[in-house]
Design a protein around this motif. Structure first.
Motif, PDB file in Angstrom:
ATOM      1  N   VAL A 131      44.116  40.631  74.839  1.00 53.98           N
ATOM      2  CA  VAL A 131      44.577  41.483  73.706  1.00 53.98           C
ATOM      3  C   VAL A 131      46.113  41.337  73.480  1.00 53.98           C
ATOM      4  N   PRO A 132      46.524  41.340  72.364  1.00 55.81           N
ATOM      5  CA  PRO A 132      47.916  41.042  71.963  1.00 55.81           C
ATOM      6  C   PRO A 132      48.760  42.175  72.289  1.00 55.81           C
ATOM      7  N   ASP A 166      49.282  45.391  64.538  1.00 58.41           N
ATOM      8  CA  ASP A 166      49.608  43.924  65.039  1.00 58.41           C
ATOM      9  C   ASP A 166      49.411  42.990  63.816  1.00 58.41           C
ATOM     10  N   THR A 167      50.419  42.472  63.441  1.00 54.54           N
ATOM     11  CA  THR A 167      50.366  41.654  61.888  1.00 54.54           C
ATOM     12  C   THR A 167      49.371  40.573  62.036  1.00 54.54           C
ATOM     13  N   LEU A 168      49.175  39.883  63.360  1.00 54.21           N
ATOM     14  CA  LEU A 168      48.466  38.658  63.283  1.00 54.21           C
ATOM     15  C   LEU A 168      46.872  39.009  63.312  1.00 54.21           C
ATOM     16  N   SER A 169      46.500  39.958  64.631  1.00 58.67           N
ATOM     17  CA  SER A 169      45.263  40.228  64.772  1.00 58.67           C
ATOM     18  C   SER A 169      44.651  41.289  63.850  1.00 58.67           C
ATOM     19  N   PRO A 221      49.943  35.070  68.948  1.00 58.68           N
ATOM     20  CA  PRO A 221      48.462  34.862  69.652  1.00 58.68           C
ATOM     21  C   PRO A 221      48.319  34.781  70.926  1.00 58.68           C
ATOM     22  N   THR A 222      47.152  35.009  71.424  1.00 57.17           N
ATOM     23  CA  THR A 222      46.508  34.754  72.739  1.00 57.17           C
ATOM     24  C   THR A 222      46.529  33.424  73.404  1.00 57.17           C
ATOM     25  N   THR A 223      46.404  32.582  72.418  1.00 54.90           N
ATOM     26  CA  THR A 223      46.392  31.215  72.814  1.00 54.90           C
ATOM     27  C   THR A 223      47.141  30.390  71.735  1.00 54.90           C
TER      28      THR A 223
END
Length: 287
Positions: A31-32, A136-139, A254-256
């Motif tokens: 999770v971010p 969270d602006t990405l997820s 990101p997570t990856t």
């Protein structure tokens, strides 16, 4: 029936989001992290209005915003150097401000720095998602970035405002010095890459955001060509894409990722106020 107290968004500005201290406890599940880019600034704002330090407030980027508070309350603004107006009277950054019910609160564009944090007594009481109220602006987790006409619920006031006249919010420096620890893919880079990383100044790119600070400067050559399978990314990871320009991942990272990580910045907080063109220098182990 009494209407719930809210913040009415009259002008959202370039990017205004709800942020608390984030979701760091969920990292093991991918999770971010999310949360305020400068947690200390949000903690200070919350203390000034009598909130718990982890209460949700607003993170306001560069152009400011205009709000209306539907109940009499106390607010505090920390972070960037901005002009604050409570109705027709000026207010100070770094102190508790009394706001009568129905009053318009204007937070002006940042004169120095990039981001401001607004705390309101009682906190912004949007629903938690995976333990946090942060956007969270990405997820896309948490509430969406604010738009004109939005209304945000306020929680109940718990404590009185802090008994202080003024706190000092230090101005952001013109040059940042960031400490970098070893990354998991050091062996993917040539000795010249490390000489350049630690021996040259970089500048913050205009395309930086809450996901990451892109830098421009001397390219970092790789010793290993080819593709790298996706692997986990942590806060502060310095990833080097194909163009050789380093990218420092921030709260909404990101997570990856699929590019090699040459190092990890130990404290990314100074980047929260770094405008495009800000000089960045890295310090780390000698090679």
């Amino acid at each position: 029936m009494t209407q719930p107290a809210t913040i009415e968004v009259l002008r959202a500005g370039a990017l205004t989001t709800v942020q608390d201290l984030g979701r760091p406890g969920w990292a093991h599940l991918g999770v971010p992290r999310s949360g305020a880019l400068d947690p200390a600034a949000l903690r200070l704002a919350n203390r000034l209005v009598g909130n718990p330090e982890q209460a949700a407030g607003l993170e306001i980027t560069l152009t400011g915003c205009t709000l209306r508070l539907t109940r009499a309350t106390t607010v505090a603004v920390t972070g960037a150097e901005v002009a604050v107006r409570v109705g027709q009277r000026p207010g100070d950054v770094g102190r508790p401000l009394s706001v009568p019910a129905g009053t318009v609160l204007r937070i002006g564009p940042a004169r120095r720095g990039v981001r401001s944090w607004l705390a309101v007594a009682g906190g912004v009481d949007v629903s938690r998602v995976l333990g946090s109220r942060s956007t969270d602006t990405l997820s896309g987790l948490g509430p969406a970035p604010l738009r004109d006409g939005d209304r945000l619920p306020l929680g109940e006031t718990v404590h009185a405002p802090a008994p202080v006249d003024l706190t000092v919010c230090p101005a952001p420096p013109d040059e940042l010095h960031l400490t970098v620890g070893p990354g998991p893919r050091e062996d993917w880079f040539t000795p010249l890459a490390f000489d350049r990383l630690f021996g040259n100044a970089y500048t913050v790119s205009p395309v930086s955001n809450r996901v990451g600070a892109r830098l421009a400067g001397a390219a970092l050559p790789r010793a290993v060509a080819g593709e790298l399978p996706s692997e986990g990314i942590v806060l502060g990871a310095v990833q080097v894409p194909a163009d050789g320009q380093p990218l420092i991942f921030l709260a909404d990272h990101p997570t990856t990722g699929g590019y090699p990580v040459i190092g990890v910045v130990t404290d990314v907080t100074p980047l929260a106020q770094a405008r495009p063109g800000t000089t960045v220098r890295f310090h780390g182990p000698q090679r």
